[in-house]
Design a protein around this motif. Structure first.
Motif, short mmCIF file in Angstrom:
data_model
loop_
_atom_site.label_atom_id
_atom_site.label_comp_id
_atom_site.label_asym_id
_atom_site.label_seq_id
_atom_site.Cartn_x
_atom_site.Cartn_y
_atom_site.Cartn_z
N TYR A 1 0.71 -1.36 -0.25
CA TYR A 1 -0.04 -0.05 0.04
C TYR A 1 1.00 1.28 0.04
O TYR A 1 0.35 2.33 -0.48
N ARG A 2 2.20 1.11 0.25
CA ARG A 2 3.09 2.50 0.37
C ARG A 2 3.48 2.63 -1.05
O ARG A 2 4.01 3.60 -1.28
N LYS A 3 3.25 1.84 -1.86
CA LYS A 3 3.83 1.94 -3.47
C LYS A 3 2.57 2.05 -4.07
O LYS A 3 1.57 1.24 -4.23
N PRO A 4 2.41 2.94 -5.11
CA PRO A 4 1.39 3.22 -5.99
C PRO A 4 1.29 2.17 -7.27
O PRO A 4 2.51 1.40 -7.47
N ASP A 5 0.33 1.90 -7.57
CA ASP A 5 0.29 0.90 -8.85
C ASP A 5 0.94 1.50 -9.89
O ASP A 5 1.11 2.80 -10.19
N SER A 6 1.49 0.67 -10.87
CA SER A 6 2.29 1.39 -11.87
C SER A 6 1.60 1.10 -13.24
O SER A 6 0.72 0.03 -13.34
N GLN A 7 1.83 1.68 -14.31
CA GLN A 7 1.21 1.89 -15.66
C GLN A 7 2.48 1.96 -16.51
O GLN A 7 3.54 2.47 -16.34
N GLU A 8 1.97 1.23 -17.77
CA GLU A 8 2.96 1.39 -18.77
C GLU A 8 2.00 1.08 -19.98
O GLU A 8 1.23 0.76 -20.26
N LEU A 9 3.02 2.27 -21.00
CA LEU A 9 2.01 2.24 -22.49
C LEU A 9 2.90 1.04 -23.38
O LEU A 9 4.05 0.71 -23.13
N ASN A 10 1.98 0.34 -23.78
CA ASN A 10 2.25 -1.00 -24.82
C ASN A 10 1.74 -0.78 -26.04
O ASN A 10 0.61 -0.29 -26.16
N ILE A 11 2.16 -1.72 -26.96
CA ILE A 11 1.66 -2.08 -28.31
C ILE A 11 1.42 -3.27 -28.29
O ILE A 11 2.04 -4.08 -27.74
N LEU A 12 0.50 -3.82 -29.21
CA LEU A 12 0.25 -5.28 -29.38
C LEU A 12 1.02 -5.83 -30.49
O LEU A 12 1.19 -5.03 -31.66
N LEU A 13 1.59 -6.94 -30.09
CA LEU A 13 2.62 -7.58 -31.21
C LEU A 13 2.19 -8.93 -31.43
O LEU A 13 1.52 -9.50 -30.61
N ILE A 14 2.28 -9.49 -32.55
CA ILE A 14 2.35 -10.85 -32.83
C ILE A 14 3.53 -11.57 -33.37
O ILE A 14 4.55 -10.88 -33.96
N LYS A 15 3.60 -12.82 -33.02
CA LYS A 15 4.72 -13.54 -33.58
C LYS A 15 4.45 -14.27 -34.74
O LYS A 15 3.67 -15.31 -34.71
N ARG A 16 5.06 -13.99 -35.83
CA ARG A 16 5.07 -14.76 -37.32
C ARG A 16 5.10 -16.15 -37.13
O ARG A 16 6.10 -16.51 -36.52
N ASP A 17 4.36 -16.84 -37.50
CA ASP A 17 4.35 -18.41 -37.74
C ASP A 17 4.63 -18.76 -39.01
O ASP A 17 4.39 -20.04 -39.42
N MET A 18 4.87 -17.86 -40.03
CA MET A 18 4.96 -18.32 -41.33
C MET A 18 5.93 -17.35 -41.99
O MET A 18 6.35 -16.30 -41.72
N MET A 19 6.57 -17.80 -43.26
CA MET A 19 7.52 -17.04 -43.94
C MET A 19 6.67 -15.72 -44.48
O MET A 19 5.37 -16.06 -45.00
N PRO A 20 7.23 -14.89 -44.91
CA PRO A 20 8.62 -14.27 -44.57
C PRO A 20 8.62 -13.82 -43.08
O PRO A 20 7.62 -13.62 -42.39
N TYR A 21 9.58 -13.61 -42.52
CA TYR A 21 9.75 -13.30 -41.11
C TYR A 21 9.51 -14.03 -40.07
O TYR A 21 8.84 -13.82 -39.13
N LYS A 22 9.46 -15.49 -40.44
CA LYS A 22 9.06 -16.32 -39.66
C LYS A 22 9.69 -16.28 -38.22
O LYS A 22 10.87 -16.03 -38.06
N ASP A 23 8.84 -16.53 -36.99
CA ASP A 23 9.56 -16.20 -35.57
C ASP A 23 9.73 -15.01 -35.46
O ASP A 23 10.33 -14.66 -34.25
N CYS A 24 9.67 -13.90 -36.30
CA CYS A 24 9.75 -12.36 -35.83
C CYS A 24 8.63 -11.81 -35.32
O CYS A 24 7.27 -12.31 -35.55
N TYR A 25 8.71 -10.70 -34.40
CA TYR A 25 7.48 -10.01 -33.94
C TYR A 25 7.01 -8.89 -35.25
O TYR A 25 7.97 -8.53 -35.94
#
Length: 232
Positions: A41-65
């Protein structure tokens, strides 16, 4: 011969395959604020700006986000494609979408000539039901070698977001229905990358919010008033 008949004959003999084929995609920079509840309770909740990413499961860039995206179907407009992708990845409808820019570098996709119409979306991360995707912090995403030209798209989206929150109320699309002023200020600070003076921030935001008459719960200190976006 009438112009209508001439045009009919022209269209009947027109072959679109005389031209090099080109595909069109929609890519989405989906921003959301994720919140971590503090167990102290002495520490406030934290917030973070995020973006949505997907991990590619096909070519091209397979296994890249990469950013979530997809090809525009023949019976879709760009905005319809964007809404479909968001619905598939977050389970949400009727959320904020804004066209960002058209990315048309000749070699941006190794498969063929692909032009991408990019959109920004702002959502309440707590309401999203993420499917085959993940939230990533902005710093983490910027260091990541994203597929295609998605690092460039992300940079352009961040610039648009930073500029636009200073004169619009789009930030509320990432906030829960009820929030404290300090939590709202922290979101502005996270996006802008600067510390704001609380009194000045309250004056700036006063016309955009209204009290709910409720206070935050489970607070170890004096509870703060909860506010909501003012509906004019």
């Amino acid at each position: 011969m009438s112009s209508d008949k001439e045009e009919k004959i022209f269209l009947e003999n027109y072959d679109p395959y005389d031209y090099t084929p080109m595909a069109v995609t929609v890519d989405l920079v989906v921003f959301g604020i994720t919140r971590t509840i503090s167990d102290n309770y002495r520490k406030p909740d934290s917030q973070e700006l995020n973006i949505l990413l997907i991990k590619r499961d096909m070519m091209p860039y397979k296994d890249c986000y990469s950013l979530p995206g997809g090809f525009v179907r023949p019976d879709e407009t760009f905005i319809e494609t964007a809404r479909r992708i968001l619905r598939e990845k977050t389970g949400l409808d009727n959320i904020y979408l804004e066209q960002l820019y058209t990315f048309d570098a000749v070699n941006r996709d190794p498969r063929m000539r692909v032009v991408s119409c990019a959109y920004i979306s702002l959502i309440d991360a707590d309401k999203a039901k993420i499917d085959n995707a993940c939230w990533a912090g902005i710093a983490e995403a910027e260091k990541c070698n994203l597929a295609f030209d998605h690092n460039n798209i992300l940079d352009q989206a961040l610039m648009r977001l930073k500029n636009k929150i200073t004169y619009s109320d789009i930030v509320f699309n990432m906030m829960p229905e009820k929030f404290t002023i300090s939590a709202l200020q922290e979101v502005y600070e996270i996006i802008l990358g600067v510390k704001l003076i609380p009194a000045a921030f309250r004056r700036t935001i006063a016309e955009k919010i209204e009290q709910t008459g409720e206070y935050e719960k489970n607070s170890g200190h004096r509870p703060s008033m909860l506010y909501t976006k003012k509906h004019i």
